[in-house]
Design an enzyme around this catalytic site. Structure first.
Site, PDB file in Angstrom:
ATOM      1  N   LYS A   1       0.852  -1.195   0.000  1.00 50.72           N
ATOM      2  CA  LYS A   1       0.000   0.000   0.000  1.00 50.72           C
ATOM      3  C   LYS A   1       0.884   1.240   0.000  1.00 50.72           C
ATOM      4  O   LYS A   1       1.723   1.416   0.887  1.00 50.72           O
ATOM      5  CB  LYS A   1      -0.894  -0.017   1.247  1.00 50.72           C
ATOM      6  CG  LYS A   1      -1.817   1.194   1.353  1.00 50.72           C
ATOM      7  CD  LYS A   1      -2.890   0.968   2.424  1.00 50.72           C
ATOM      8  CE  LYS A   1      -3.757   2.200   2.616  1.00 50.72           C
ATOM      9  NZ  LYS A   1      -4.824   1.990   3.599  1.00 50.72           N
TER      10      LYS A   1
ATOM     11  N   ASP B   1     -13.481   4.443  10.067  1.00 53.65           N
ATOM     12  CA  ASP B   1     -13.817   4.334   8.644  1.00 53.65           C
ATOM     13  C   ASP B   1     -14.274   2.900   8.391  1.00 53.65           C
ATOM     14  O   ASP B   1     -13.900   2.274   7.413  1.00 53.65           O
ATOM     15  CB  ASP B   1     -12.586   4.668   7.801  1.00 53.65           C
ATOM     16  CG  ASP B   1     -12.960   5.148   6.398  1.00 53.65           C
ATOM     17  OD1 ASP B   1     -14.165   5.377   6.155  1.00 53.65           O
ATOM     18  OD2 ASP B   1     -12.050   5.291   5.563  1.00 53.65           O
TER      19      ASP B   1
HETATM   20  P1  ADP Z   1      -7.546   3.533   1.452  1.00 54.37           P
HETATM   21  O1  ADP Z   1      -6.953   3.909   2.765  1.00 54.37           O
HETATM   22  O2  ADP Z   1      -6.971   4.385   0.394  1.00 54.37           O
HETATM   23  O3  ADP Z   1      -9.041   3.461   1.463  1.00 54.37           O
HETATM   24  P2  ADP Z   1      -7.446   0.638   1.667  1.00 54.37           P
HETATM   25  O4  ADP Z   1      -6.472   0.106   2.645  1.00 54.37           O
HETATM   26  O5  ADP Z   1      -8.867   0.671   2.103  1.00 54.37           O
HETATM   27  O6  ADP Z   1      -6.982   2.060   1.130  1.00 54.37           O
HETATM   28  O7  ADP Z   1      -7.323  -0.237   0.343  1.00 54.37           O
HETATM   29  C1  ADP Z   1      -8.038   0.072  -0.843  1.00 54.37           C
HETATM   30  C2  ADP Z   1      -8.495  -1.202  -1.512  1.00 54.37           C
HETATM   31  O8  ADP Z   1      -7.368  -2.021  -1.836  1.00 54.37           O
HETATM   32  C3  ADP Z   1      -9.370  -2.072  -0.646  1.00 54.37           C
HETATM   33  O9  ADP Z   1     -10.717  -1.742  -0.751  1.00 54.37           O
HETATM   34  C4  ADP Z   1      -9.096  -3.461  -1.150  1.00 54.37           C
HETATM   35  O10 ADP Z   1      -9.872  -3.745  -2.280  1.00 54.37           O
HETATM   36  C5  ADP Z   1      -7.636  -3.383  -1.600  1.00 54.37           C
HETATM   37  N1  ADP Z   1      -6.732  -3.885  -0.527  1.00 54.37           N
HETATM   38  C6  ADP Z   1      -6.139  -3.177   0.439  1.00 54.37           C
HETATM   39  N2  ADP Z   1      -5.365  -3.934   1.247  1.00 54.37           N
HETATM   40  C7  ADP Z   1      -5.455  -5.178   0.753  1.00 54.37           C
HETATM   41  C8  ADP Z   1      -4.878  -6.434   1.132  1.00 54.37           C
HETATM   42  N3  ADP Z   1      -4.048  -6.546   2.160  1.00 54.37           N
HETATM   43  N4  ADP Z   1      -5.188  -7.523   0.385  1.00 54.37           N
HETATM   44  C9  ADP Z   1      -6.034  -7.421  -0.670  1.00 54.37           C
HETATM   45  N5  ADP Z   1      -6.598  -6.278  -1.072  1.00 54.37           N
HETATM   46  C10 ADP Z   1      -6.320  -5.157  -0.384  1.00 54.37           C
HETATM   47 MG    MG Z   2     -10.212   2.166   2.459  1.00 59.80          MG
END
Ligand code: ADP
Ligand code: MG
Length: 465
Positions: free
Chosen positions: A121, A226
């Site tokens: 991320k 959130d």
């Molecule tokens: P933000 O803080 O920008 O909302 P998120 O952590 O919610 O970011 O991640 C955005 C999207 O990425 C999630 O809705 C999911 O679909 C995907 N995602 C995030 N982390 C993972 C993970 N560890 N494994 C699989 N998909 C992930």
């Molecule tokens: Mg998110």
């Protein structure tokens, strides 16, 4: 955001050296003067100009000549620094497809040598609220380079620290693997975000599990803030995993109850709408303790047995301090208060690239590396300031452990920094008023460090790429 990691292969050690020099300069400058970059990078045979041109071509830097000739990192440049560090550490060996675009992040698959796939991320705090970052500079006066770079790094550190602590307490979260700059590497969650799920075998069970998590978090002193269908992953066996932690707050936060209720409300609303669940609400005017509450009654903040601060130790162990917690909380607070429970997640602004990446090749024409002797627009005090900032960069290195040196411009104690800067400034001004030529020569960086360990540490870091 397109992340063409192929470029990584073509970048030389010198490219990374200059990129790192810009990052270091950004600690004190929004736009880092070319002269300063050249001085910090101190490439053996000069050549900074050529490298800058190459980095600009690949959009890793942005050129800005509006006030003086200078550069800043783009998101991509910062991404590459983090990715390179992760690769050097052996965390992963390749970056794959993008699997998610969050409100303020981009998520990619990365793979280990043995083929294990993980999630990376990259935080982009201030992307959708870039203007907000600017307007919020007011209260960040004490640190004028408090920019997206710093905020994204704080968000990543917070996310990593929380994920690790939550995992240790048995919460269903991804496994936190590593963190550097604005980048967090974690295990890949199998399954999909709940928002994509149209049908569930056991919606009631999933609903109860999710509400149970909100309550259990509060019992551990935390509120997600959130907690919605975008941040809950669910697999084929309907196992729930929660993600996305940078906005979490403590139950002792002044708006804790509001955030708690909002998280709960989000889940009720979603399950009601998507899975047509109906809920028997208790009467708000009746004291909950007098009612025979069954499992399905709505959790209330006051009835949760909270232990605020429970996770503090674990968070600190990951390097996330109270001070950093306060800083990021102040920044994010505005956003989570404005947010209608994450409903904006689907409407992220994908035009962000243009904001930080507008440099065209045409700019190269105006790109010049100013030589020290031709910096006529800088008065003497400016130059003194510059040399202080340079040595400031080098000084902060001293406090760093050698094993952390690739993290370079990351772990600086602000108070110490300000103190030493003020001291140096006073000394420099005094020296200047005595008529001594105090401002840095082209090689002052090297010269100064010769006797101390500053220089060798920086050289080591720069050489480690
Ligand atoms: P933000 O803080 O920008 O909302 P998120 O952590 O919610 O970011 O991640 C955005 C999207 O990425 C999630 O809705 C999911 O679909 C995907 N995602 C995030 N982390 C993972 C993970 N560890 N494994 C699989 N998909 C992930
Ligand atoms: Mg998110």
């Amino acid at each position: 955001m397109k992340l063409d990691v192929d470029v990584l292969r073509y970048l030389s050690r010198e490219d990374f050296r200059v990129l790192t020099a810009v990052e270091m300069g950004m600690r004190n400058h929004e736009i880092v003067p070319s002269v300063l970059i050249d001085r910090i990078a101190s490439l053996k045979h000069g050549g900074t100009y050529k490298v800058l041109k190459n980095l600009l071509k690949h959009k890793l830097l942005h050129h800005d000549a509006s006030k003086y000739d200078g550069f800043r990192l783009t998101y991509l440049g910062y991404d590459f620094l983090a990715i390179k560090t992760m690769v050097n550490r052996g965390v992963f060996t390749a970056v794959g497809r993008q699997i998610g675009v969050g409100k303020e992040s981009d998520i990619f698959e990365v793979s280990r040598e043995d083929g294990t796939i993980m999630a990376m991320k990259l935080h982009r705090l201030g992307r959708t609220s870039f203007r907000a970052v600017k307007s919020k500079r007011d209260y960040l006066r004490h640190r004028n380079n408090y920019n997206w770079l710093y905020l994204s790094r704080l968000a990543a550190l917070k996310e990593y620290a929380f994920m690790k602590a939550l995992e240790e307490h048995g919460f269903p979260v991804p496994n936190a693997v590593d963190c550097n700059r604005h980048c967090v590497v974690m295990s890949l969650v199998q399954g999909y975000p709940l928002v994509q799920v149209k049908e569930l075998q056991n919606p009631e069970v999933v609903f109860e599990t999710i509400l149970g998590l909100i309550v259990r978090l509060a019992e551990h002193g935390l509120i997600h803030c959130d907690f919605n269908e975008f941040n809950i992953m669910i697999d084929d066996d309907e196992k729930v995993t929660m993600i996305d932690f940078p906005q979490m707050v403590s139950v002792s936060h002044r708006n804790a109850e509001m955030y708690f209720d909002r998280d709960v409300e989000c889940i009720y609303k979603f399950f009601g709408k998507r899975f047509k669940m109906t809920f028997e609400e208790h009467d708000d005017n009746v004291d909950v303790s007098e009612v025979d509450t069954d499992e399905s009654s709505r959790p209330s903040f006051s009835s949760v047995n909270k232990t605020a601060g429970f996770l503090d130790k674990e968070l600190a162990a990951s390097g996330f301090t109270r001070k950093e917690q306060d800083e990021i909380e102040r920044f994010i607070e505005g956003d989570i208060e404005d947010d209608a429970g994450g409903e904006g997640e689907g409407t992220e602004d994908n035009g962000h690239e243009s904001e930080l990446n507008q440099t065209t090749i045409k700019d190269l024409d105006s790109l010049k590396l100013e030589q020290e002797k031709t910096t006529s627009s800088h008065n003497e005090e400016d130059r003194i300031g510059e040399s202080q900032q340079t040595s400031n960069v080098s000084q902060s290195r001293e406090s760093e452990n050698a094993s952390d040196r690739e993290e370079e411009s990351e772990d600086v104690n602000d108070a110490q920094l300000v103190k030493s800067l003020t001291k140096q400034r006073r000394r420099a001004i005094a020296a200047a008023s005595r008529g001594r030529k105090n401002y840095a020569s082209r090689n002052s960086y090297k010269d100064k460090g010769g006797k101390s360990s500053h220089n060798s540490k920086i050289q080591k870091q720069l050489n480690s790429w």
